[in-house]
Each structure stands twice: as structure tokens, then as C-alpha cells.
Design a protein around this motif. Structure first.
Motif, PDB file in Angstrom:
ATOM      1  N   PHE A  90       0.831  -1.200   0.000  1.00 35.75           N
ATOM      2  CA  PHE A  90       0.000   0.000   0.000  1.00 35.75           C
ATOM      3  C   PHE A  90       0.864   1.248   0.000  1.00 35.75           C
ATOM      4  O   PHE A  90       1.962   1.275   0.567  1.00 35.75           O
ATOM      5  CB  PHE A  90      -0.887   0.048   1.247  1.00 35.75           C
ATOM      6  N   ASN A  93      -1.709   6.501   1.677  1.00 38.12           N
ATOM      7  CA  ASN A  93      -3.140   6.745   1.824  1.00 38.12           C
ATOM      8  C   ASN A  93      -3.958   5.715   1.048  1.00 38.12           C
ATOM      9  O   ASN A  93      -3.441   5.017   0.162  1.00 38.12           O
ATOM     10  CB  ASN A  93      -3.478   8.157   1.330  1.00 38.12           C
ATOM     11  N   ARG A  94      -5.230   5.605   1.371  1.00 34.25           N
ATOM     12  CA  ARG A  94      -6.114   4.661   0.689  1.00 34.25           C
ATOM     13  C   ARG A  94      -6.172   4.957  -0.807  1.00 34.25           C
ATOM     14  O   ARG A  94      -6.203   6.105  -1.233  1.00 34.25           O
ATOM     15  CB  ARG A  94      -7.525   4.716   1.284  1.00 34.25           C
ATOM     16  N   VAL A 110      -2.592   2.753   5.645  1.00 35.78           N
ATOM     17  CA  VAL A 110      -3.665   1.912   5.116  1.00 35.78           C
ATOM     18  C   VAL A 110      -3.543   0.478   5.609  1.00 35.78           C
ATOM     19  O   VAL A 110      -4.536  -0.161   5.963  1.00 35.78           O
ATOM     20  CB  VAL A 110      -3.673   1.947   3.580  1.00 35.78           C
ATOM     21  N   VAL A 114      -6.534  -1.517   7.371  1.00 38.06           N
ATOM     22  CA  VAL A 114      -7.088  -2.754   6.827  1.00 38.06           C
ATOM     23  C   VAL A 114      -6.988  -3.878   7.858  1.00 38.06           C
ATOM     24  O   VAL A 114      -7.904  -4.685   8.017  1.00 38.06           O
ATOM     25  CB  VAL A 114      -6.385  -3.140   5.517  1.00 38.06           C
TER      26      VAL A 114
END
Length: 278
Positions: A90, A93-94, A110, A114
Motif C-alpha cells: 500500500f 493513503n487509501r 492503510v 485494513v
């Protein structure tokens, strides 16, 4: 009160010149607090020190049988272990993806978020409840709370953080073997960047815990052992534990992390280590 030694006066003098208007510092061994500066009960934002709690929550869930660290989670090819050690690929950030799982250490909020979602799916408890009932309540950390992201949304005090540090050095809520596993490098060969301190080859990380290894430059002291683990936060905060000398130090400030901290933290931590190490 006894007069401070030369080393203790040195680190007190150092922190008093930092460009912050409020700070609190604490040092502890495995049994009790041995030094404090500022107000140990002052509660402020921890930022990414929150990730240490996520790692420890994962250990509690693992030992309870609620979570398998090797189970698939996140993008294809990723596991819970990848998520907690910033190895799932990741971005920060998302929506950002930087690499395939296991290819690089890519620091990320992230992955921690998750992980918290996976924990809720597996247990039926929200991450905040698991944190509260599984960690904060048993350790008596009444000043510590989570609002928002498990990656950076916690607030706490030096008093509470020193209690948490003692638990991480001499665990009572999980086995010593599980704690040792969590502070051992995961996917140890991976390179990556420590935000603010540049590229590190390799960049060791445990399960939520940054591991010092041989990183240079770094925010801990050059004389901290390679086994030293902890985290710093964007709120101008840090917490480290050195299991070789069995000393921990935490610092809270009211100024966001930035270039001001890079030349100051390592010398300060070196002075703490000289004064309170063996």
C-alpha cells in the motif's frame, strides 16, 4: 531530591531548548519510572505511535486464537503479517498502491487500517473495543483513547505510555515468545524509507514495531542496540524500548514532527541512554 548527574542535566538542558512550547518526557526500566520531565499526566495526540498499539492488539488476538497472522488479508498475496509490517504494497493513503506484497517496505497508514477491519470481521468486535478491553483496561491506561484511525488516532500521556512500554519489555498479556516474534524483523530483507530519515537498506520492521537495526540516520541513539524497537509520530512524539539495556523512553510535544526534530532526537536519546543504561 538528589541533584541531577552531569548526564541527566545534559538531557534536561537539551529538551528545554527544543522549539516546542510544551513537552513531557519519561524514562522507565522494566519495573518502574525512573525519570520524568514536564507533566507526565498531560494528554496529547500520539499520531503514529498508535501503530504500536495495533501491533500489540494483533498479538492479543493471535494468542486468543481469533486471528492467524499468516491468513490472507488485503491485496492478493498479502497476509495479516504483511499488513502489520508495511509489506503489503500500500501507499501512504487509501487508493495508493506502490508495489506487490513482499517486494518493498512501504510505510502506510492503510495497512494498519485494513488490519483493524480484518480483526473486526474475524471477531465481531470493533478495533476500538478490542483495544480497550484487551489492552488499555488490563494495563490501567485510563488516560489513553482512540478517536479515528487505528494508525494515528490515539491520545495518551507519558504516565500511560511508560506503563505500555513496561508491558512491551516484560509482557503479561501475551507470552514472551509471542512478543519476541513481534519485535523480530518480518521480511527482513526489505528496503524502504523511514519518513523524515530517508532510505534505509534494509529497513527492518516487526509487527507494528519499527526496529532500529543498523539504520542511519535514525531518530534513536547511535548506541541504542539494533534490537531497539518503537515508533515516532507526526505529532512530534516518540517511544522506544531497548531490550538489551531494558530501558524505555517516551516523549510528547505539541509541535508537529519536522526538520526541527531530526538533529535533536538522536543526541537526546543518546544522553538518556548514557544516564539510565547499565
Amino acid at each position: 531530591m538528589t541533584a541531577p548527574t552531569a548526564y541527566e542535566k545534559n538531557w534536561r538542558d537539551q529538551v528545554s531548548t527544543w522549539p516546542v512550547s510544551q513537552y513531557a518526557v519519561g524514562v522507565t526500566d522494566t519495573k518502574s519510572t525512573i525519570a520524568e520531565l514536564g507533566d507526565p499526566l498531560w494528554v496529547t495526540r500520539l499520531a503514529s505511535i498508535s501503530k504500536l498499539f495495533a501491533g500489540f492488539v494483533a498479538l492479543v488476538a493471535f494468542e486468543e486464537g481469533s486471528l492467524d497472522l499468516g491468513e490472507p488479508a488485503g491485496p492478493a498475496g498479502s497476509t495479516v503479517r504483511h499488513l502489520l509490517s508495511h509489506a503489503a504494497g500500500f501507499g501512504f493513503n487509501r487508493g495508493d498502491r506502490r508495489s506487490e506484497p513482499g517486494a518493498r517496505r512501504t510505510y502506510s497508514n492503510v495497512g494498519i487500517e485494513v488490519f483493524a477491519e480484518v480483526l473486526t470481521e474475524r471477531t465481531g468486535l470493533s478495533y476500538s473495543d478490542y483495544l480497550q478491553f484487551g489492552v488499555l483496561d488490563p494495563l490501567g491506561m485510563s488516560a489513553t483513547s482512540l478517536v479515528g484511525s487505528p494508525a494515528h488516532g490515539m491520545s495518551s500521556s507519558v504516565h500511560d505510555l511508560l506503563a505500555f512500554a513496561r508491558e512491551l519489555m516484560t509482557p503479561t498479556l501475551v507470552s514472551p515468545e509471542t512478543m519476541l516474534m513481534a519485535r523480530t524483523p518480518q521480511f527482513a530483507h526489505l528496503d524502504g524509507v523511514v519518513p523524515g530519515f530517508g532510505s534505509q537498506k534494509p529497513n527492518p520492521w516487526g509487527l507494528g514495531f519499527e526496529i532500529r537495526g543498523t539504520k542511519t540516520p535514525h531518530w534513536t541513539a547511535p548506541d541504542n542496540s539494533p534490537e531497539t524497537f518503537g515508533h515516532f509520530g507526526g505529532a512530534g512524539t516518540f517511544l522506544w524500548m531497548d531490550p538489551v539495556v531494558q530501558i524505555a523512553c517516551c516523549c510528547l510535544t505539541n509541535r508537529e514532527f519536522g526538520p526541527w526534530a531530526v538533529p535533536l532526537w538522536a543526541p537526546f536519546n543518546a544522553a538518556v541512554l548514557r544516564e539510565h543504561g547499565p
